[in-house]
Scaffold this active site. Sequence first.
Site, PDB file in Angstrom:
ATOM      1  N   SER A 202      -6.117  -2.248   9.226  1.00 52.98           N
ATOM      2  CA  SER A 202      -6.585  -3.504   9.839  1.00 52.98           C
ATOM      3  C   SER A 202      -5.426  -4.495  10.020  1.00 52.98           C
ATOM      4  CB  SER A 202      -7.731  -4.122   9.041  1.00 52.98           C
ATOM      5  OG  SER A 202      -7.318  -4.554   7.771  1.00 52.98           O
TER       6      SER A 202
ATOM      7  N   MET B  79       1.586   2.488   1.214  1.00 55.04           N
ATOM      8  CA  MET B  79       1.295   2.571  -0.220  1.00 55.04           C
ATOM      9  C   MET B  79       2.349   3.319  -1.036  1.00 55.04           C
ATOM     10  SD  MET B  79      -1.181   0.591  -0.321  1.00 55.04           S
ATOM     11  CE  MET B  79      -1.910   0.683  -1.951  1.00 55.04           C
TER      12      MET B  79
ATOM     13  N   HIS C 142       1.603  -8.643   0.500  1.00 52.21           N
ATOM     14  CA  HIS C 142       1.035  -8.250  -0.789  1.00 52.21           C
ATOM     15  C   HIS C 142      -0.077  -9.237  -1.167  1.00 52.21           C
ATOM     16  CE1 HIS C 142       0.802  -6.375  -4.703  1.00 52.21           C
ATOM     17  NE2 HIS C 142       0.614  -7.597  -5.177  1.00 52.21           N
TER      18      HIS C 142
HETATM   19  C1  GRF Z   1      -3.970  -4.817   2.336  1.00 53.56           C
HETATM   20  O1  GRF Z   1      -4.711  -5.571   1.410  1.00 53.56           O
HETATM   21  C2  GRF Z   1      -2.513  -4.880   2.014  1.00 53.56           C
HETATM   22  O2  GRF Z   1      -2.082  -6.122   1.578  1.00 53.56           O
HETATM   23  C3  GRF Z   1      -2.444  -3.896   0.886  1.00 53.56           C
HETATM   24  O3  GRF Z   1      -3.262  -2.826   1.309  1.00 53.56           O
HETATM   25  C4  GRF Z   1      -4.273  -3.332   2.175  1.00 53.56           C
HETATM   26  C5  GRF Z   1      -4.193  -2.605   3.472  1.00 53.56           C
HETATM   27  O4  GRF Z   1      -5.282  -2.860   4.320  1.00 53.56           O
HETATM   28  N1  GRF Z   1      -1.104  -3.548   0.552  1.00 53.56           N
HETATM   29  P1  GRF Z   1      -5.234  -2.382   5.836  1.00 53.56           P
HETATM   30  O5  GRF Z   1      -4.855  -0.907   5.822  1.00 53.56           O
HETATM   31  O6  GRF Z   1      -4.222  -3.192   6.574  1.00 53.56           O
HETATM   32  O7  GRF Z   1      -6.615  -2.589   6.370  1.00 53.56           O
END
Ligand code: GRF
Length: 203
Positions: A19, A94, A113
Amino acid sequence: MPDASAALRVVIMASGNGSNAENIIRHARLYPHEIDVRAIVCDKPQAFVVQRSASLGVPCFVVPFAGDKVAHEEAIDSVLRQNNAQMILLAGYMRILGASFVAKWRGKIVNIHPSLLPAFPGRDAYRDAFQAGVAQSGVTLHYVDEGVDTGPVIAQQSFSRLPEDTLEAFRARGMEVEYKMYRNFIDTLVEKEKENDRRSASY
Ligand code: GRF
């Protein structure tokens, strides 16, 4: 001679839902002369961000991790170079980037973050902050260094935890802050690009 009027070439790295990646791409499209999101790099073949990239029409390079961190990051590095990347935006990527990768791209890798760093570094900061019972949490945008969520801070923005919040409601409030912060960051990049263009036009 480099073409000073060309847009800044950005590559997004993501591992999951995507997202943030979608938010970045949609916002950057408002500024086609300044920002060019060339590609997404994803380490997880099954991640929803792979489908999002197809619907958004942005190439997605899936580089699965096969057990060797150095080889994995070299493969990513070659995708970045192939796309002439000038900036890397981590959007739910990740994995912890290794020292040699960070050294090659220092000052050009930005991460979002979901906590007010240095509080709650690590994989699930929403859960950790929620379970700790904070009244205020927040989001940090920062440059990436060799540590885990430790690089120089670009911006921080807080948001409240309401007494009736579930973890999902708390996370959803934070995600809206994440989107806004990446949009604001893109706006600052756009301003810098415009400034560079004005300078080169006046030579
Ligand atoms: C987000 O909360 C980001 O900060 C964290 O993982 C989540 C990823 O969400 N590191 P998306 O894949 O961008 O929807």
